[in-house]
Design a protein around this motif. Sequence first.
Motif, PDB file in Angstrom:
ATOM      1  N   ASN A  80      35.319  41.190  27.902  1.00  0.00           N
ATOM      2  CA  ASN A  80      33.566  40.684  27.320  1.00  0.00           C
ATOM      3  C   ASN A  80      35.198  39.121  27.074  1.00  0.00           C
ATOM      4  O   ASN A  80      33.935  37.462  26.990  1.00  0.00           O
ATOM      5  N   SER A  81      35.755  38.695  26.582  1.00  0.00           N
ATOM      6  CA  SER A  81      36.207  37.470  26.705  1.00  0.00           C
ATOM      7  C   SER A  81      37.177  36.452  27.883  1.00  0.00           C
ATOM      8  O   SER A  81      36.880  35.323  27.953  1.00  0.00           O
ATOM      9  N   GLN A 118      41.923  45.310  29.134  1.00  0.00           N
ATOM     10  CA  GLN A 118      41.300  43.884  30.229  1.00  0.00           C
ATOM     11  C   GLN A 118      40.831  42.871  28.728  1.00  0.00           C
ATOM     12  O   GLN A 118      40.499  41.996  28.872  1.00  0.00           O
ATOM     13  N   GLN A 119      40.073  43.331  27.980  1.00  0.00           N
ATOM     14  CA  GLN A 119      39.218  42.477  26.618  1.00  0.00           C
ATOM     15  C   GLN A 119      38.346  41.534  27.563  1.00  0.00           C
ATOM     16  O   GLN A 119      37.954  40.712  27.790  1.00  0.00           O
ATOM     17  N   SER A 125      45.878  51.851  24.927  1.00  0.00           N
ATOM     18  CA  SER A 125      44.923  51.235  25.954  1.00  0.00           C
ATOM     19  C   SER A 125      45.640  52.343  26.887  1.00  0.00           C
ATOM     20  O   SER A 125      46.342  52.337  27.416  1.00  0.00           O
ATOM     21  N   ARG A 160      48.328  43.584  30.801  1.00  0.00           N
ATOM     22  CA  ARG A 160      46.591  43.510  30.355  1.00  0.00           C
ATOM     23  C   ARG A 160      46.050  43.254  32.472  1.00  0.00           C
ATOM     24  O   ARG A 160      44.623  44.403  32.045  1.00  0.00           O
ATOM     25  N   GLU A 211      37.938  49.550  30.518  1.00  0.00           N
ATOM     26  CA  GLU A 211      38.614  48.372  30.744  1.00  0.00           C
ATOM     27  C   GLU A 211      38.232  47.239  29.882  1.00  0.00           C
ATOM     28  O   GLU A 211      38.883  46.105  30.092  1.00  0.00           O
ATOM     29  N   LYS A 212      36.941  47.901  29.266  1.00  0.00           N
ATOM     30  CA  LYS A 212      36.859  46.581  28.158  1.00  0.00           C
ATOM     31  C   LYS A 212      37.392  46.017  27.218  1.00  0.00           C
ATOM     32  O   LYS A 212      37.809  45.262  26.831  1.00  0.00           O
ATOM     33  N   ASP A 213      38.484  47.349  26.370  1.00  0.00           N
ATOM     34  CA  ASP A 213      39.504  47.209  25.175  1.00  0.00           C
ATOM     35  C   ASP A 213      40.578  46.509  26.524  1.00  0.00           C
ATOM     36  O   ASP A 213      41.496  45.685  25.903  1.00  0.00           O
TER      37      ASP A 213
END
Length: 411
Positions: free
Chosen positions: A133-134, A130-131, A96, A52, A126-128
């Motif tokens: 937003n979480s 590393q996720q 991804s 990740r 990178e938003k997807d």
Amino acid sequence: MSLGLIAIRNITRNPMRSSLSSLSVLISTTVIVFAFSMINGMMDEMKNNNRRFLTGSYSIEQEEYHERINQHPLHLRIENYQDIIDSLKANIDIQSYSPRIPYSGAIYKDNINYSIMGYGVNFALEKDFQQLNSLLIAGSTIPQEDSKDIIIGAGLARKTHLHIGDKITLNSITMFRGINYYTFKIVGIAVFPIPGLNNSLVLTPMASTQQFLKMNNSVNQILLQLPENLETLEIQQYIKELSNSQSSVSLNIRLWKEASESYSFILLAQKIYYIIALLLFILGSSVIINTTMMVILERTKELGTLSAIGMTSRQLLFMVYIESFIISLFGAMAGTVLGCAVTYFTGHFGINLSEAMEGVDFDISSIIYPRVSIYSTIFVFFYSLFIASISTSIPALRVLKIKPVDALNSY
């Protein structure tokens, strides 16, 4: 009466002594089941964190890049990285991907230089990957690609006293080995599970990073996230062939296990735990040896009587073995159940190792969630049962030396 029933009767004649022997096996089994569950939890964290945050399933880079990674060799770059990505996407099931520019630098604030680890990234990807937003605990805006907005680790924000909206100036060595300065605005603060990243990481937009480090339109790494069933040597070789077919420089592809410096230490720890398991079971079995020896000495007349009425030495020996096996079986079963129960409880809430890992650069999270492995648990169960059972051989062989006449005259 069968030997099994006689053995059970003998066990119940002195429940305290039998319980003590069984308890020694129970404690050893519980400790080892939990220890292996901790290793499994660490392996899970390491795999998830690498895939990740650090390396993806595979990392694509120039041949010499990994050997010189501590020098942050920006000149070992991939110029036509988008062509490589397009070729891979057309041929492989990629979940991804993330082109990156890792670099080191510093934040100068209040007459103090704070060292940082920077990743130049495409935030839309990178938003997807590393996720992101979480991970955000302050700020809710993911930086735009053409902006000078950045996200920093919560630990770094805490020690530098930085907040959302603050502007900071980073300094770093460029691809041409000169020093450059660049001003960014903090729009997000994120908690990264790896302490080393949380205390030093700065995520900067790809376009601004390329300008900052004089990288033109190039990156140093391409990280890929693939389904776990595609993490094989065959796929690794296939990715290498596809990547090099689109590249003017020789590229190397590393699986996350090869890229992780900590993975070999975990494997070593796993082997050490096998040795510790053996020592614990031998220590626990010493109680069984002593108990069995006491039983034989106390029951010499009884064993002699059984021998006098026709029971052979082999039958006497087998009876003692059955007694020890039953005691060991109950201890191993109870220890396995207890070890799994402790693992389930701690696996639900996690074990916080923040203080123990402070200052340690390890790519596992500060909170570990132990996980029971069916294979290791079955192995520990039979391992403990085997060691405890064969430990009775030492005292049990005394049974073969008992002579009926001498035994009957012992009292």
